[in-house]
Scaffold this motif. Structure first.
Motif, PDB file in Angstrom:
ATOM      1  N   PHE A 149      -6.600  10.505  -8.192  1.00  3.30           N
ATOM      2  CA  PHE A 149      -6.341   9.270  -7.467  1.00  3.30           C
ATOM      3  C   PHE A 149      -6.095   9.607  -6.000  1.00  3.30           C
ATOM      4  O   PHE A 149      -5.489  10.636  -5.690  1.00  3.30           O
ATOM      5  CB  PHE A 149      -5.129   8.540  -8.041  1.00  3.30           C
ATOM      6  N   TYR A 203       0.832  -1.200   0.000  1.00  3.29           N
ATOM      7  CA  TYR A 203       0.000   0.000   0.000  1.00  3.29           C
ATOM      8  C   TYR A 203       0.871   1.257   0.000  1.00  3.29           C
ATOM      9  O   TYR A 203       0.582   2.233  -0.691  1.00  3.29           O
ATOM     10  CB  TYR A 203      -0.911   0.018   1.221  1.00  3.29           C
ATOM     11  N   GLN A 227       4.148   5.826  -5.369  1.00  2.00           N
ATOM     12  CA  GLN A 227       4.182   5.847  -6.830  1.00  2.00           C
ATOM     13  C   GLN A 227       3.162   6.822  -7.392  1.00  2.00           C
ATOM     14  O   GLN A 227       3.425   7.523  -8.378  1.00  2.00           O
ATOM     15  CB  GLN A 227       3.943   4.445  -7.394  1.00  2.00           C
ATOM     16  N   LEU A 228       1.978   6.880  -6.776  1.00  2.00           N
ATOM     17  CA  LEU A 228       0.955   7.833  -7.221  1.00  2.00           C
ATOM     18  C   LEU A 228       1.490   9.260  -7.171  1.00  2.00           C
ATOM     19  O   LEU A 228       1.286  10.048  -8.095  1.00  2.00           O
ATOM     20  CB  LEU A 228      -0.288   7.726  -6.333  1.00  2.00           C
ATOM     21  N   TYR A 255      -5.371   7.878  -1.857  1.00  2.00           N
ATOM     22  CA  TYR A 255      -4.959   6.745  -1.040  1.00  2.00           C
ATOM     23  C   TYR A 255      -5.118   7.126   0.414  1.00  2.00           C
ATOM     24  O   TYR A 255      -4.909   8.282   0.795  1.00  2.00           O
ATOM     25  CB  TYR A 255      -3.496   6.376  -1.336  1.00  2.00           C
ATOM     26  N   GLU A 262       2.403   1.826  -3.434  1.00  2.00           N
ATOM     27  CA  GLU A 262       1.429   2.350  -4.395  1.00  2.00           C
ATOM     28  C   GLU A 262       1.178   3.836  -4.163  1.00  2.00           C
ATOM     29  O   GLU A 262       1.066   4.614  -5.115  1.00  2.00           O
ATOM     30  CB  GLU A 262       0.126   1.559  -4.293  1.00  2.00           C
ATOM     31  N   ASP A 271     -10.423   7.855  -8.020  1.00  2.00           N
ATOM     32  CA  ASP A 271     -10.042   6.452  -7.866  1.00  2.00           C
ATOM     33  C   ASP A 271      -9.327   6.319  -6.517  1.00  2.00           C
ATOM     34  O   ASP A 271      -8.286   6.920  -6.293  1.00  2.00           O
ATOM     35  CB  ASP A 271      -9.109   6.066  -9.021  1.00  2.00           C
ATOM     36  N   ARG A 279       3.396  -4.608  -9.854  1.00  2.00           N
ATOM     37  CA  ARG A 279       3.905  -3.773 -10.944  1.00  2.00           C
ATOM     38  C   ARG A 279       5.003  -4.495 -11.731  1.00  2.00           C
ATOM     39  O   ARG A 279       5.076  -4.363 -12.954  1.00  2.00           O
ATOM     40  CB  ARG A 279       4.446  -2.454 -10.387  1.00  2.00           C
ATOM     41  N   GLN A 297      -7.528   3.935  -3.504  1.00  2.00           N
ATOM     42  CA  GLN A 297      -6.797   2.688  -3.234  1.00  2.00           C
ATOM     43  C   GLN A 297      -6.544   1.899  -4.524  1.00  2.00           C
ATOM     44  O   GLN A 297      -6.758   0.709  -4.593  1.00  2.00           O
ATOM     45  CB  GLN A 297      -7.532   1.815  -2.217  1.00  2.00           C
ATOM     46  N   LYS A 298      -6.147   2.622  -5.553  1.00  2.00           N
ATOM     47  CA  LYS A 298      -5.774   2.015  -6.840  1.00  2.00           C
ATOM     48  C   LYS A 298      -6.884   1.133  -7.395  1.00  2.00           C
ATOM     49  O   LYS A 298      -6.700  -0.033  -7.700  1.00  2.00           O
ATOM     50  CB  LYS A 298      -4.481   1.220  -6.700  1.00  2.00           C
ATOM     51  N   GLY A 299      -8.074   1.711  -7.547  1.00  2.00           N
ATOM     52  CA  GLY A 299      -9.177   1.026  -8.208  1.00  2.00           C
ATOM     53  C   GLY A 299     -10.080   0.231  -7.299  1.00  2.00           C
ATOM     54  O   GLY A 299     -11.071  -0.347  -7.760  1.00  2.00           O
ATOM     55  N   ARG A 300      -9.776   0.173  -6.021  1.00  2.00           N
ATOM     56  CA  ARG A 300     -10.629  -0.607  -5.119  1.00  2.00           C
ATOM     57  C   ARG A 300     -11.969   0.072  -4.875  1.00  2.00           C
ATOM     58  O   ARG A 300     -12.974  -0.584  -4.636  1.00  2.00           O
ATOM     59  CB  ARG A 300      -9.900  -0.856  -3.800  1.00  2.00           C
TER      60      ARG A 300
END
Length: 391
Positions: free
Chosen positions: A122, A5, A11-12, A124, A8, A67, A200, A69-72
């Motif tokens: 995005f 987590y 990276q975002l 998180y 990610e 978006d 990834r 949590q990366k698409g969750r």
């Protein structure tokens, strides 16, 4: 190891055009008696949603798809500036019924909001305290501020991190490490510098295999310069001494490149959660580079042959591709991964006639004649094929 987590979220931010973070408060989740709930954000963060700051005496709003949590989770939300009356604040609202992160449990967690260069949003939420601290440290954020823009100009670039790690490694060595140690070190450096997750690595296998290979080559050349400098900076006794020295360098380069490619592929297959075994002994004491799922299945007469896969690995295959044809007789259709950048029409036709499919990095596929592309796979497609065979 860095939590997935956290990787990610970092990276975002790296990929974003604008980013801010915010500690979730009781006010955000509606626990302070107000009628409005939703995440507040500080005035310097207005650029995430608006071209101009809000003006006192007016309200303004914009609707955005976010978006989480990366698409969750995906929400159709509203960013609004309240400037009428006594109010003077920015808030993000409208997340739909039962939105997870507006629960009391998330008070004190870190919400990260990003906007990429295509205008997509995005977000998180990090709840683990160690992850939060690592995120704060990564971007040198002020721990006393609850809501702040993330300034990426203070971030050490992945390339700089890699150079620093390599220089430290080179300075500590007086001889060449074995190929396993060197390949492992390079992967660790690249993964840490770029915050790569296993997902990834699997998703971007075609690019990452080239990145690892290139990075290891750069490290190896740096080691060569240091270790061999005392030799090549003094005169050689005779021509034969010069030839012997040159052959030593060339042989070491060839040996390292081939073995390292196998190590890197194994790491990608592991990240992709494929079952495989290396150097399985098959007929006539042959040892193919990879058998999927394993040697026990290969030698089990009841195991379906169509669920077996063999992959050879050669940095170049122009003159050596035939070596893999008799390495696993139970598997009639062979696969060979190579970094070779194109071969002749005749060789491609021979490979096809011999039921051999080349596997190459995606960007290399266009270097082969178009009429043979049906008999050439990119690495990510090979991974998908094996995964389907393994159920």
């Amino acid at each position: 190891m860095i939590d997935e987590y956290l990787q990610e979220a970092i990276q975002l931010v790296h990929d974003s055009a604008f980013a801010y973070c915010h500690y979730i408060t009781p006010n955000d989740v509606g626990k302070t008696g107000g009628h409005q709930c939703g995440f507040t954000f500080a005035k310097p963060c207005y650029k995430m949603f608006f071209d101009e700051p809000g003006e006192k005496g007016t309200n303004k709003e914009v609707f955005v798809k976010i978006d989480w949590q990366k698409g969750r989770i995906t929400t159709d939300s509203r960013a609004i500036y309240y400037g009428v009356g006594t109010r003077n604040e920015y808030r993000l609202t409208r997340f739909g019924k039962g939105f997870e992160f507006l629960r009391e449990d998330y008070i004190g967690c870190l919400q990260i909001m990003t906007k990429n260069h295509d205008g997509e949003y995005f977000a998180y939420v990090l709840s683990n305290q160690d992850n939060i601290e690592d995120f704060i440290d990564t971007f040198s954020l002020d721990v006393t501020k609850g809501n702040q823009v993330i300034d990426k100009s203070v971030i050490i670039s992945p390339d700089q991190k890699l150079r620093d790690d390599f220089m430290t490694f080179i300075e500590s060595r007086i001889d060449f490490p074995d190929t396993v140690e060197m390949a492992s070190f390079v992967r660790k450096c690249v993964i840490n510098a770029n915050n790569y997750t296993n997902q990834r690595i699997s998703d971007e296998a075609d690019r990452i295999i080239l990145e690892w290979t290139d990075a290891e080559y750069q490290l190896f050349r740096g080691l060569e310069e240091k270790i061999y400098r005392p030799v090549f900076t003094r005169p050689f006794d005779c021509c034969q001494s010069l030839v012997d020295f040159s052959n030593t360098i060339l042989n070491r380069r060839k040996s390292r490149a081939g073995k390292s490619l196998e190590h890197h592929l194994a790491e990608i297959f592991t990240a992709s959660r494929l079952r495989f075994e290396e150097q399985v002994i098959t007929e006539n004491n042959k040892k193919p580079d990879f058998i999927f799922p394993d040697g026990e299945s290969y030698h089990n007469i009841w195991f379906p042959a169509e669920k077996l896969t063999m992959l050879g690995a050669k940095t170049t295959c122009k003159d050596r591709w035939r070596q893999v044809l008799n390495e696993a007789n139970k598997i009639p259709h062979k696969h060979l991964f190579t970094l070779q950048r194109g071969v002749t029409r005749n060789q491609l036709q021979e490979m096809k006639d011999e039921n051999l499919t080349l596997v190459v990095p995606k960007d290399n596929k266009n270097l082969f004649l178009p009429e043979f592309h049906d008999n050439i796979m990119c690495l990510s497609d090979f991974i998908v094929m094996v995964r389907e065979r393994q159920g």
